[in-house]
Design an enzyme around this catalytic site. Structure first.
Site, PDB file in Angstrom:
ATOM      1  N   LEU A   1      22.779 -29.973 -41.278  1.00 37.99           N
ATOM      2  CA  LEU A   1      23.379 -28.646 -41.159  1.00 37.99           C
ATOM      3  C   LEU A   1      24.796 -28.748 -40.627  1.00 37.99           C
ATOM      4  CD1 LEU A   1      20.345 -26.718 -39.644  1.00 37.99           C
ATOM      5  CD2 LEU A   1      21.174 -26.596 -41.979  1.00 37.99           C
TER       6      LEU A   1
ATOM      7  N   LEU B   1      20.743 -18.807 -35.366  1.00 32.98           N
ATOM      8  CA  LEU B   1      19.927 -19.762 -36.098  1.00 32.98           C
ATOM      9  C   LEU B   1      20.481 -21.177 -35.993  1.00 32.98           C
ATOM     10  CD1 LEU B   1      17.542 -20.241 -38.014  1.00 32.98           C
ATOM     11  CD2 LEU B   1      19.089 -19.775 -39.926  1.00 32.98           C
ATOM     12  N   ASP B   2      19.627 -22.094 -35.505  1.00 25.69           N
ATOM     13  CA  ASP B   2      19.954 -23.524 -35.410  1.00 25.69           C
ATOM     14  C   ASP B   2      21.206 -23.807 -34.594  1.00 25.69           C
ATOM     15  OD1 ASP B   2      17.736 -24.237 -36.923  1.00 25.69           O
ATOM     16  OD2 ASP B   2      18.819 -24.095 -38.823  1.00 25.69           O
ATOM     17  N   GLU B   3      21.528 -22.933 -33.650  1.00 24.30           N
ATOM     18  CA  GLU B   3      22.712 -23.127 -32.817  1.00 24.30           C
ATOM     19  C   GLU B   3      22.380 -23.151 -31.328  1.00 24.30           C
ATOM     20  OE1 GLU B   3      25.956 -20.571 -33.748  1.00 24.30           O
ATOM     21  OE2 GLU B   3      25.828 -20.903 -35.917  1.00 24.30           O
TER      22      GLU B   3
END
Length: 282
Positions: A194, A225-227
């Protein structure tokens, strides 16, 4: 044997903090077995983890006295009994490599967990759960039922009094409300491509681009999200000879190892949040 406790804390940095904490424990006949501290120069915050044995006071008495001690220092702190494994719920979808790895490590005594339940939107791993004598909750998710399913998921987590929720390749995006409810106690794992290779089949996309490194990231779940704050990462080197299947297998191994380390450190109370980052006392 004397009860062993783990104290974690953070506060604005000032002179004498290590002396103050060690003095507090000494006055209560606490024997320090392990200690680590970190001063973040960029934020002016002090972080500390202390493992100590203490027979003079009970857990509740220590907490009461710590409350009075910590107030003048503006400390945020937590006290844990080392002997108590961390109550955990695991969530999974169709890929079971991380789930299988965590269950094996747990039963082998390598992770200080008490796995109370497994939640999945698919039925693939109900037999695996049964082989470890862990309750399995099959909760299919659709766009129309997402809110009701998340309410049921949260109900299970609360009923199990879970201190940790592990998204072991749970391939559903959690709502902002559920992310907030699990803030600081939910760990996710994903590949480290990512944002380069989003969507389905990231290893196919990576193979098509001829990547030389693949990896994995374990982080706390947030509404972004995904952070969320990163706990652990690792990479593996690959070359032109590797097939998509090779990349996928190597990636799954890396994901399992990275997630296991993150879960171990969290369950041993070695991870302290520092804004969007983490402090980890290994």
């Amino acid at each position: 044997m004397n009860p062993v406790y783990i104290l974690t804390l953070s506060c604005p940095d000032r002179l004498g903090l290590v002396h103050a904490v060690s003095g507090f424990l000494l006055e209560r006949s606490g024997n320090i077995e392990e200690a680590a501290q970190y001063n973040d120069q960029s934020t002016g915050l002090f972080f500390m983890r202390v493992q100590f044995a203490c027979a003079k006071l009970s857990f509740s008495e220590l907490k009461t006295q710590l409350t009075d001690f910590a107030a003048p220092f503006e400390m945020q702190w937590r006290l844990h009994a080392q002997a108590e494994p961390m109550r955990t719920v695991i969530m999974v979808s169709k890929e079971g490599h991380c789930l299988n790895d965590l269950l094996f490590r747990w039963k082998s005594g390598l992770l200080p967990l008490d796995i109370r339940a497994i939640i999945s939107n698919h039925r693939e791993f109900y037999q695996l759960a049964a082989s470890y004598n862990v309750p399995f909750h099959h909760l299919p998710v659709t766009a129309a039922t997402k809110a009701q399913v998340e309410a049921k998921q949260l109900e299970i987590i609360q009923n199990e009094d879970a201190e940790l929720v592990v998204l072991a390749r749970y391939m559903q995006i959690l709502s902002n409300d559920l992310c907030r409810a699990l803030s600081g106690r939910a760990i996710n794992i994903h590949h480290s491509f990512l944002p380069s290779f989003k969507g389905a089949k990231p290893y196919y996309q990576a193979h098509d681009r001829g990547v030389k490194l693949i990896g994995a990231t374990a982080h706390y779940v947030t509404a972004d999200l995904d952070e969320g704050p990163i706990i652990e990462q690792d990479v593996a080197r690959v070359d032109h000879s590797k097939t998509v299947e090779d990349l996928t297998a190597l990636g799954r191994d890396t994901e399992s190892q990275v997630l296991a380390r993150a879960v171990k450190w969290h369950s041993e109370h070695r991870v302290l949040l520092n804004g969007h980052k983490t402090v980890i006392f290994k």
